[in-house]
Write an enzyme that holds these catalytic residues in place. Structure first.
Site, short mmCIF file in Angstrom:
data_model
loop_
_atom_site.label_atom_id
_atom_site.label_comp_id
_atom_site.label_asym_id
_atom_site.label_seq_id
_atom_site.Cartn_x
_atom_site.Cartn_y
_atom_site.Cartn_z
N ASP A 22 -49.75 -66.91 -1.26
CA ASP A 22 -50.41 -65.70 -0.79
C ASP A 22 -49.75 -64.44 -1.36
OD1 ASP A 22 -51.21 -67.92 0.63
OD2 ASP A 22 -51.34 -66.86 2.54
N HIS A 24 -50.83 -60.97 -0.78
CA HIS A 24 -50.77 -59.88 0.21
C HIS A 24 -50.32 -58.54 -0.38
CE1 HIS A 24 -52.01 -62.00 3.76
NE2 HIS A 24 -51.07 -62.91 3.66
N ASP A 51 -55.67 -64.80 0.03
CA ASP A 51 -54.95 -63.74 0.74
C ASP A 51 -54.29 -62.80 -0.27
OD1 ASP A 51 -55.83 -64.53 3.21
OD2 ASP A 51 -53.84 -64.98 4.03
N ASN A 77 -58.36 -66.10 4.43
CA ASN A 77 -58.92 -65.52 5.64
C ASN A 77 -58.84 -64.00 5.63
OD1 ASN A 77 -56.05 -66.13 5.97
ND2 ASN A 77 -56.25 -65.33 8.03
N HIS A 78 -57.91 -63.41 4.87
CA HIS A 78 -57.84 -61.94 4.83
C HIS A 78 -58.99 -61.34 4.03
CE1 HIS A 78 -54.15 -60.83 7.04
NE2 HIS A 78 -53.92 -62.13 6.87
N HIS A 190 -51.30 -69.81 3.22
CA HIS A 190 -51.67 -69.39 4.58
C HIS A 190 -50.53 -69.41 5.59
CE1 HIS A 190 -54.24 -68.39 7.90
NE2 HIS A 190 -54.11 -69.57 8.48
MN LIG Z 1 -53.99 -66.59 5.43
#
Ligand SMILES: [Mn+2]
Length: 236
Positions: A22, A24, A51, A77-78, A190
């Site tokens: 991820d 981010h 993500d 999911n983000h 995740h």
């Molecule tokens: Mn996630």
């Protein structure tokens, strides 16, 4: 509106394949790692567990990265939260608590550029390697085999499968050692792990790069092992 898809990649006969956990919003640090790996955008491919945005400092770079012809993430999911917020289906406070402030602060026109790019992301990626097929999803494979998950994402209950593939922590939190059939290995993100972890043939690569003192894990798809990305310490 996001529709689940599965994207298949032939073997990379020209260069190397990597998978990163991820991101981010930590794109500059990821770029530094690619530089150290001498990543060749003409030949190499970078897959990601999704993500791309929220929490970190450079979420707004996501659309630039998504336009790179060598960068292939699955949806996280983000990204789905961003799409849901834009569609008026996600609570502002909840999204802000999950790092969505950068997105909430943009105009609807600006947000729609990101949403259009996120809606194109596949839910699952499968890559041919010399050793066999490797699957990539954001959170988990919720079925005993890859083929059943694929069917689920394409079937009547696609929405439920999408949610499990992008949100589930069942395997890692319960330490389930079951292998996922039909594939050599599955790479997921995740759930942040202290170090690269595997359960059965499921490989957890999200080493929490966005959190203080932690960093990316970049997996070489040919060996299914993390590449050494740290520069040796210079003593002088
Ligand atoms: Mn996630």
């Amino acid at each position: 509106m996001y529709t689940p898809t599965v994207q298949h990649f032939e073997r990379n006969t020209k260069g190397r394949d990597f998978v990163v956990g991820d991101i981010h919003g930590c794109f500059s640090r990821l770029q530094e790692h690619l530089n150290r790996l001498r990543f060749n955008p003409e030949r190499d491919r970078l897959f990601s567990t999704g993500d791309l945005v929220d929490r970190g400092p450079e979420s707004h770079f996501a659309t630039d990265w998504l336009s790179c012809p060598w960068f292939f993430p699955v949806v996280g999911n983000h990204e789905l939260m961003a799409c849901a917020y834009h569609a008026g289906q996600m609570d502002r406070t909840v999204y802000a608590q999950n790092g969505g402030g950068w997105f909430i602060g943009m105009t609807p026109e600006e947000r729609s550029l990101y949403v259009s790019a996120f809606e194109c992301l596949p839910t699952a990626i499968e890559v041919e390697t010399t050793e066999g097929l490797v699957g990539i999803v954001h959170a988990d494979v919720p079925t005993p085999g890859w083929a059943a998950m694929r069917d689920g994402l394409m079937g009547e209950n696609a929405e439920a499968f999408l949610t499990l593939c992008t949100w589930s922590r069942t395997r890692i939190s319960s330490g389930l050692p079951d292998r996922v059939s039909d594939v050599l290995a599955v790479v997921v993100g995740h759930t942040p792990v202290d170090r690269f972890t595997s359960l059965g043939n499921v490989l957890f690569v999200d080493t929490g790069a966005v959190y203080r003192g932690r960093d990316f894990t970049i997996l070489d798809l040919a060996t299914l092992k993390p590449v050494q990305v740290r520069e040796p310490v210079q003593w002088n």
